[in-house]
Design an enzyme around this catalytic site. Sequence first.
Site, short mmCIF file in Angstrom:
data_model
loop_
_atom_site.label_atom_id
_atom_site.label_comp_id
_atom_site.label_asym_id
_atom_site.label_seq_id
_atom_site.Cartn_x
_atom_site.Cartn_y
_atom_site.Cartn_z
N SER A 142 0.86 -1.19 0.00
CA SER A 142 0.00 0.00 0.00
C SER A 142 0.90 1.23 0.00
CB SER A 142 -0.85 -0.01 1.27
OG SER A 142 -1.52 1.21 1.46
N TYR A 155 -2.09 -0.84 10.32
CA TYR A 155 -2.20 -1.18 8.88
C TYR A 155 -0.90 -0.79 8.17
CZ TYR A 155 -4.03 -1.05 4.08
OH TYR A 155 -4.23 -1.23 2.74
P1 NAP Z 1 -11.73 -5.54 -0.51
O1 NAP Z 1 -12.61 -5.07 -1.60
O2 NAP Z 1 -12.20 -5.51 0.90
O3 NAP Z 1 -11.21 -7.00 -0.90
C1 NAP Z 1 -10.41 -7.74 -0.02
C2 NAP Z 1 -10.94 -9.16 0.03
O4 NAP Z 1 -10.10 -9.93 0.90
C3 NAP Z 1 -12.36 -9.22 0.61
O5 NAP Z 1 -13.18 -10.08 -0.16
C4 NAP Z 1 -12.10 -9.77 2.00
O6 NAP Z 1 -13.20 -10.43 2.53
C5 NAP Z 1 -10.93 -10.69 1.75
N1 NAP Z 1 -10.27 -11.07 2.98
C6 NAP Z 1 -10.06 -10.31 4.08
N2 NAP Z 1 -9.44 -11.01 5.02
C7 NAP Z 1 -9.26 -12.25 4.53
C8 NAP Z 1 -8.69 -13.44 5.06
N3 NAP Z 1 -8.20 -13.50 6.30
N4 NAP Z 1 -8.64 -14.54 4.27
C9 NAP Z 1 -9.17 -14.51 3.02
N5 NAP Z 1 -9.74 -13.42 2.48
C10 NAP Z 1 -9.79 -12.29 3.23
O7 NAP Z 1 -10.39 -4.68 -0.49
P2 NAP Z 1 -9.40 -4.18 -1.64
O8 NAP Z 1 -9.40 -2.70 -1.56
O9 NAP Z 1 -9.65 -4.87 -2.93
O10 NAP Z 1 -8.04 -4.69 -1.00
C11 NAP Z 1 -7.17 -5.63 -1.61
C12 NAP Z 1 -5.77 -5.36 -1.10
O11 NAP Z 1 -5.38 -4.04 -1.51
C13 NAP Z 1 -5.63 -5.38 0.42
O12 NAP Z 1 -4.43 -6.01 0.78
C14 NAP Z 1 -5.58 -3.91 0.78
O13 NAP Z 1 -4.90 -3.68 1.99
C15 NAP Z 1 -4.85 -3.34 -0.40
N6 NAP Z 1 -5.02 -1.90 -0.60
C16 NAP Z 1 -6.26 -1.38 -0.76
C17 NAP Z 1 -6.39 0.01 -0.93
C18 NAP Z 1 -7.73 0.67 -1.07
O14 NAP Z 1 -7.79 1.92 -1.02
N7 NAP Z 1 -8.81 -0.05 -1.30
C19 NAP Z 1 -5.24 0.81 -0.95
C20 NAP Z 1 -3.99 0.21 -0.79
C21 NAP Z 1 -3.89 -1.16 -0.63
P3 NAP Z 1 -14.23 -9.56 3.47
O15 NAP Z 1 -14.88 -8.55 2.58
O16 NAP Z 1 -15.18 -10.59 3.98
O17 NAP Z 1 -13.38 -8.92 4.53
#
Ligand code: NAP
Length: 244
Positions: A142, A155
């Site tokens: 991130s 985080y």
């Molecule tokens: P998202 O839409 O919440 O997708 C993440 C997915 O991972 C969700 O389906 C979640 O399930 C699942 N998950 C969470 N904990 C888990 C576990 N222990 N085992 C298996 N699956 C799990 O979020 P996203 O924004 O696409 O995030 C993806 C990655 O990008 C993450 O690592 C996040 O930190 C990173 N990121 C995101 C952003 C942002 O602004 N969105 C910015 C920088 C980095 P649930 O929905 O049930 O929790």
Amino acid sequence: MSGQNRVAINTGAGSGIGRSASLKLAEQGIRVVLVDYDAQLGAESLSLVKESGGEGIFVQADVSKNAEVEKYVATAIETYGSIDVFFNNAGVLGAPALLADQTEEMFDWIISVNLKGVFLGLKHVVKIMEQQQSGVIVNTSSAAGIESCPHLGVYSASKHGVVGLTRTAAVEYGPKGIRINAICPGGVLTNMTKGMEMNNPEQNGPSRRPATPDEIANVVRFLVSDEASYMNGAIIPVDGGLTS
Ligand code: NAP
């Protein structure tokens, strides 16, 4: 190697960046093992992959549990016989708080998913890729993994940890034909950021807007392709200039 012969594991594939990346890899003929602990979201993503003409399976697993990581790796091998691409992406944000107000429980949860989950995925997938003498991995860090993130200190620490794992793994396994890079998105419109103020131009840096999941997944698609064959150990901001 052509897409038709390749197999990917994508964690966090039920939503957001992981769902988008699953669709983009499947579009290229890569067979995708979608992993998420949310069975409904995972099944929805798999349906989307199949509707777009792709091939894949869904495995419900919690990436923070060693036995469940072993299960998704074993299922990929039993089903498709190799793991050529690993998008080590699942993560959680946790509740925002100043450091002194953050709870031990929240610390343990964020670190167990974001850092231990990435470590366990690397540990088990790299063993397969070592036998194959090939493979490519993208870890999701991130912008918070390369700079401060007020109110999201744990985080931020977990994502700095992902950078450390990525650099070390790249050096340890590069000589064995495995490339390992990390992406560092800024704000992205996904379930993770639902309800957050995402359109504040000040918070988004020079781009003045958050990213779509597709804008992040496009970089993943590139990194796992042979076009990125000389990229290893790179920590890549995909943040519209936020951390510049
Ligand atoms: P998202 O839409 O919440 O997708 C993440 C997915 O991972 C969700 O389906 C979640 O399930 C699942 N998950 C969470 N904990 C888990 C576990 N222990 N085992 C298996 N699956 C799990 O979020 P996203 O924004 O696409 O995030 C993806 C990655 O990008 C993450 O690592 C996040 O930190 C990173 N990121 C995101 C952003 C942002 O602004 N969105 C910015 C920088 C980095 P649930 O929905 O049930 O929790």
